[in-house]
Design a protein around this motif. Structure first.
Motif, PDB file in Angstrom:
ATOM      1  N   TRP A  28       2.636   3.191   8.233  1.00 18.42           N
ATOM      2  CA  TRP A  28       2.464   4.152   7.599  1.00 18.42           C
ATOM      3  C   TRP A  28       2.828   5.044   8.249  1.00 18.42           C
ATOM      4  O   TRP A  28       1.282   6.400   8.155  1.00 18.42           O
ATOM      5  CB  TRP A  28       1.032   3.869   6.737  1.00 18.42           C
ATOM      6  CG  TRP A  28       1.625   2.686   5.198  1.00 18.42           C
ATOM      7  CD1 TRP A  28       2.012   2.624   4.613  1.00 18.42           C
ATOM      8  CD2 TRP A  28       0.610   1.323   5.509  1.00 18.42           C
ATOM      9  NE1 TRP A  28       2.167   1.036   3.739  1.00 18.42           N
ATOM     10  CE2 TRP A  28       1.160   0.750   4.464  1.00 18.42           C
ATOM     11  CE3 TRP A  28      -0.032   0.523   6.446  1.00 18.42           C
ATOM     12  CZ2 TRP A  28       0.726  -0.236   3.998  1.00 18.42           C
ATOM     13  CZ3 TRP A  28      -0.735  -0.844   7.041  1.00 18.42           C
ATOM     14  CH2 TRP A  28      -0.167  -1.171   5.251  1.00 18.42           C
ATOM     15  N   GLY A  45       1.178  -1.311  -0.051  1.00 15.10           N
ATOM     16  CA  GLY A  45       0.003   0.392  -0.060  1.00 15.10           C
ATOM     17  C   GLY A  45       1.116   1.099  -0.405  1.00 15.10           C
ATOM     18  O   GLY A  45       0.696   2.466  -0.017  1.00 15.10           O
ATOM     19  N   GLY A  46       2.461   1.643   0.199  1.00 14.39           N
ATOM     20  CA  GLY A  46       3.101   2.129   0.628  1.00 14.39           C
ATOM     21  C   GLY A  46       4.359   2.509  -0.612  1.00 14.39           C
ATOM     22  O   GLY A  46       4.087   1.447  -1.754  1.00 14.39           O
ATOM     23  N   SER A  47       5.388   3.526  -0.729  1.00 13.22           N
ATOM     24  CA  SER A  47       6.394   3.187  -1.875  1.00 13.22           C
ATOM     25  C   SER A  47       6.776   2.292  -1.441  1.00 13.22           C
ATOM     26  O   SER A  47       7.615   1.748  -0.467  1.00 13.22           O
ATOM     27  CB  SER A  47       6.926   4.705  -1.427  1.00 13.22           C
ATOM     28  OG  SER A  47       8.638   4.975  -2.109  1.00 13.22           O
ATOM     29  N   GLY A  49      -1.719   3.731   4.295  1.00 18.11           N
ATOM     30  CA  GLY A  49      -1.209   4.261   3.243  1.00 18.11           C
ATOM     31  C   GLY A  49      -1.262   3.940   1.531  1.00 18.11           C
ATOM     32  O   GLY A  49      -0.903   4.546   0.457  1.00 18.11           O
ATOM     33  N   GLN A  50      -2.987   5.039   1.923  1.00 20.75           N
ATOM     34  CA  GLN A  50      -3.288   5.199   1.123  1.00 20.75           C
ATOM     35  C   GLN A  50      -4.562   5.662   1.632  1.00 20.75           C
ATOM     36  O   GLN A  50      -5.240   4.970   2.984  1.00 20.75           O
ATOM     37  CB  GLN A  50      -4.023   4.246  -0.593  1.00 20.75           C
ATOM     38  CG  GLN A  50      -4.698   3.433   0.257  1.00 20.75           C
ATOM     39  CD  GLN A  50      -5.170   1.833  -0.909  1.00 20.75           C
ATOM     40  OE1 GLN A  50      -5.545   2.283  -1.725  1.00 20.75           O
ATOM     41  NE2 GLN A  50      -4.574   0.732  -0.694  1.00 20.75           N
ATOM     42  N   GLY A  51      -5.440   6.974   0.618  1.00 20.31           N
ATOM     43  CA  GLY A  51      -6.629   7.284   1.504  1.00 20.31           C
ATOM     44  C   GLY A  51      -7.940   6.979   1.182  1.00 20.31           C
ATOM     45  O   GLY A  51      -7.842   5.843   0.078  1.00 20.31           O
ATOM     46  N   SER A  66     -11.137  -0.271  -8.075  1.00 21.90           N
ATOM     47  CA  SER A  66     -10.395  -0.461  -7.095  1.00 21.90           C
ATOM     48  C   SER A  66      -9.877  -1.877  -6.477  1.00 21.90           C
ATOM     49  O   SER A  66     -11.249  -2.832  -6.140  1.00 21.90           O
ATOM     50  CB  SER A  66     -11.207   0.855  -5.820  1.00 21.90           C
ATOM     51  OG  SER A  66     -10.181   0.465  -4.258  1.00 21.90           O
ATOM     52  N   SER A  73      -1.256   8.852   5.100  1.00 23.97           N
ATOM     53  CA  SER A  73      -1.693   8.770   3.899  1.00 23.97           C
ATOM     54  C   SER A  73      -0.650   8.215   3.218  1.00 23.97           C
ATOM     55  O   SER A  73      -1.362   8.316   2.169  1.00 23.97           O
ATOM     56  CB  SER A  73      -2.730   9.131   3.661  1.00 23.97           C
ATOM     57  OG  SER A  73      -2.754  10.360   3.656  1.00 23.97           O
ATOM     58  N   GLY A  74       0.529   8.448   3.077  1.00 24.39           N
ATOM     59  CA  GLY A  74       1.625   8.614   1.690  1.00 24.39           C
ATOM     60  C   GLY A  74       2.222  10.113   1.686  1.00 24.39           C
ATOM     61  O   GLY A  74       2.483  11.247   3.204  1.00 24.39           O
ATOM     62  N   GLU A  87     -11.544   0.642   2.050  1.00 21.18           N
ATOM     63  CA  GLU A  87      -9.913   0.704   3.120  1.00 21.18           C
ATOM     64  C   GLU A  87      -8.942   0.066   2.673  1.00 21.18           C
ATOM     65  O   GLU A  87     -10.030  -1.662   2.754  1.00 21.18           O
ATOM     66  CB  GLU A  87     -10.324   1.126   4.465  1.00 21.18           C
ATOM     67  CG  GLU A  87     -10.752  -0.126   5.722  1.00 21.18           C
ATOM     68  CD  GLU A  87     -11.530   0.655   6.692  1.00 21.18           C
ATOM     69  OE1 GLU A  87      -9.806   0.788   7.410  1.00 21.18           O
ATOM     70  OE2 GLU A  87     -12.267   0.725   7.300  1.00 21.18           O
ATOM     71  N   GLU A 144     -10.749  11.558  -0.661  1.00 23.51           N
ATOM     72  CA  GLU A 144      -9.364  10.933   0.100  1.00 23.51           C
ATOM     73  C   GLU A 144      -9.120  11.648   1.786  1.00 23.51           C
ATOM     74  O   GLU A 144      -8.762  12.603   2.255  1.00 23.51           O
ATOM     75  CB  GLU A 144      -8.145  11.333  -0.752  1.00 23.51           C
ATOM     76  CG  GLU A 144      -8.720  10.736  -2.292  1.00 23.51           C
ATOM     77  CD  GLU A 144      -6.943  10.708  -2.598  1.00 23.51           C
ATOM     78  OE1 GLU A 144      -5.771  10.828  -2.349  1.00 23.51           O
ATOM     79  OE2 GLU A 144      -7.174  10.524  -4.408  1.00 23.51           O
TER      80      GLU A 144
END
Length: 441
Positions: A321, A5-7, A383-385, A421, A40-41, A397, A377
């Motif tokens: 996160w 979910g993240g970079s 890790g994401q909106g 999604s 959320s990043g 989510e 968002e």
């Protein structure tokens, strides 16, 4: 298994700007960049709003109030949940503390924009008239509610909220039919549905290739509801339920010495002579027997579901996160870890705050439109909106899969794809629901 979910590079990608030692100026720049990292990043503060998006409210002088938003925490008195283990405290403020934390977080941004947030609480007596209490709140002009209610009470107030143009966040009831058949335009669901949790768990078990299930379901209505969701997930993902049994609750003192001895003798009997299986899947929403299943089964198998490996929106074990920051802020004020009920109530409060910030409005209709749009968002340390599905207004989510001590995985799993999604691979997708609250998508 890598976190999801993240970079792929995370913070290391921010600070690895050169190969040599950093100068004092370079360190300052890196620190400034690092401060832009949130739950959320990376903040998208540098990205200008598109032409069809209302710009965020402009800053104002501290103390100058442009908008006042009051959020009502609405609940009913009830006996608190007593967990099987004494290690789990009996809480009387679950949910309430989440709204309080959300108000503080909303106010952090709000005070620079002239938005003042306040909270009030309404707790209806156990035998009180919940419709009358809700009507009284509406008559006083209240329009924003975080409902910590079970299904029947939620369905009592929802038509009243519809008629008044109010917004109610369901931060408690997981019942699937609230997302498929009994939908109300006023209700946004921040509580995960049974189907979402079951699908999150099933995806991981498919990834592990544990596809032969021994399903053990309690005898209470909530247990049966989650059991139904698990059966649906098994069908959806091609899982074979080789054994499906019910654990009948006969009452008794669960925490006594004799009770523990009886359980130790009962569980092997309850689980013996089952067809060959990879995993025992437990549905015990009522906290009657689930925690007694691990290490007591007839065959040595892992336990998942409401015990063992558990799908949840939040857990005190998560630290990814920016989760550690969230945990510490909450514990500092609440004096205990944040649980799932707290988190769902917090997400509700933050979602409303985000809508107010982005629209610069306290009008319920304006905020409803923004909450139901693809512009929302919510940064929620996942890790994401997060956003709401337009058709049933259920939160999208990532779902954590945890034990009592560690985060094991996060669903959706990478192998499960979706045209809109990947979060919509969990729970009832649009074609599976009869709700069309805001049109398609």
């Amino acid at each position: 298994m890598p976190t999801k979910g993240g970079s792929k590079h995370g913070m290391s990608a921010l600070v690895r700007l050169g190969t040599g030692p950093l100068s004092r100026g370079s360190r300052a720049i890196c620190l400034g960049v690092a401060l832009l990292v949130t739950g959320s990043g990376l903040l998208r503060a540098q990205t200008p709003p598109s032409s069809d998006t209302a710009p965020a409210a402009s800053p104002t002088k501290p103390g100058q109030v442009k908008l006042s938003i009051e959020i009502v925490y609405f609940s009913r008195e009830e006996r608190p949940v007593e967990y099987l283990s004494l290690a789990e405290p009996v809480l009387t403020d679950a949910g309430l503390r989440g709204v309080e934390q959300g108000i503080r977080d909303d106010q952090t941004t709000g005070r620079f924009l002239g938005h003042a947030y306040a909270m009030s609480t309404i707790k209806v007596p156990a035998n009180g008239d919940i419709a009358a209490a809700f009507k009284a709140a509406l008559d006083k002009g209240q329009r924003f509610f975080v409902a910590d209610l079970k299904k029947d009470d939620l369905l009592t107030i929802a038509p009243l909220a519809d008629a008044a143009g109010a917004i109610v966040f369901n931060a408690r009831a997981p019942d699937d039919d609230l997302r498929t058949d009994i939908c109300h335009i006023s209700v946004f669901h921040t509580a995960l549905s049974y189907a979402q949790k079951a699908d999150a768990l099933a995806q991981y078990l498919v990834w592990k290739r544990w596809t032969r299930w021994f399903l053990l379901v309690g005898s209470h209505p909530e247990d049966k509801a989650f059991g139904t969701a698990l059966r649906r997930s098994a069908t959806k993902f091609g899982i074979n339920i080789v054994e499906d049994r019910t654990y009948e609750d006969t009452g008794g003192a669960r925490r006594t010495d004799t009770g523990a001895v009886q359980v130790q003798r009962q569980m092997p009997i309850v689980t013996q002579n089952a067809a060959t299986h990879d995993v025992v899947v437990v549905a015990d929403e009522s906290e009657v027997f689930g925690d007694y299943v691990p290490y007591r089964t007839w065959d040595p198998r892992p336990v998942v579901g409401t015990s063992g490996l558990v799908p949840t929106a939040w857990s005190r074990v998560t630290e990814q996160w920016g989760g550690t920051q969230m945990q510490r802020r909450f514990e500092k004020t609440a004096g205990r870890p944040m649980n799932e009920r707290d988190y769902d109530a917090w997400v509700a409060t933050r979602a409303l705050g985000e809508a107010v910030t982005r629209t610069g409005s306290a009008d319920p209709a304006t905020l409803h439109a923004y909450l139901a749009s693809d512009k929302l968002e919510v940064g929620a340390f996942k890790g994401q909106g997060l956003s709401f599905r337009a058709w049933d207004q259920q939160i999208r989510e990532p779902i954590l899969l945890v034990t009592s001590r560690t985060l094991v995985s996060v669903s959706p799993q990478d192998e499960f794809l979706h045209q809109r999604s990947t979060l919509d691979t969990m729970g009832f997708d649009e074609p599976e629901s009869r709700c069309r609250l805001n049109g398609p998508g």
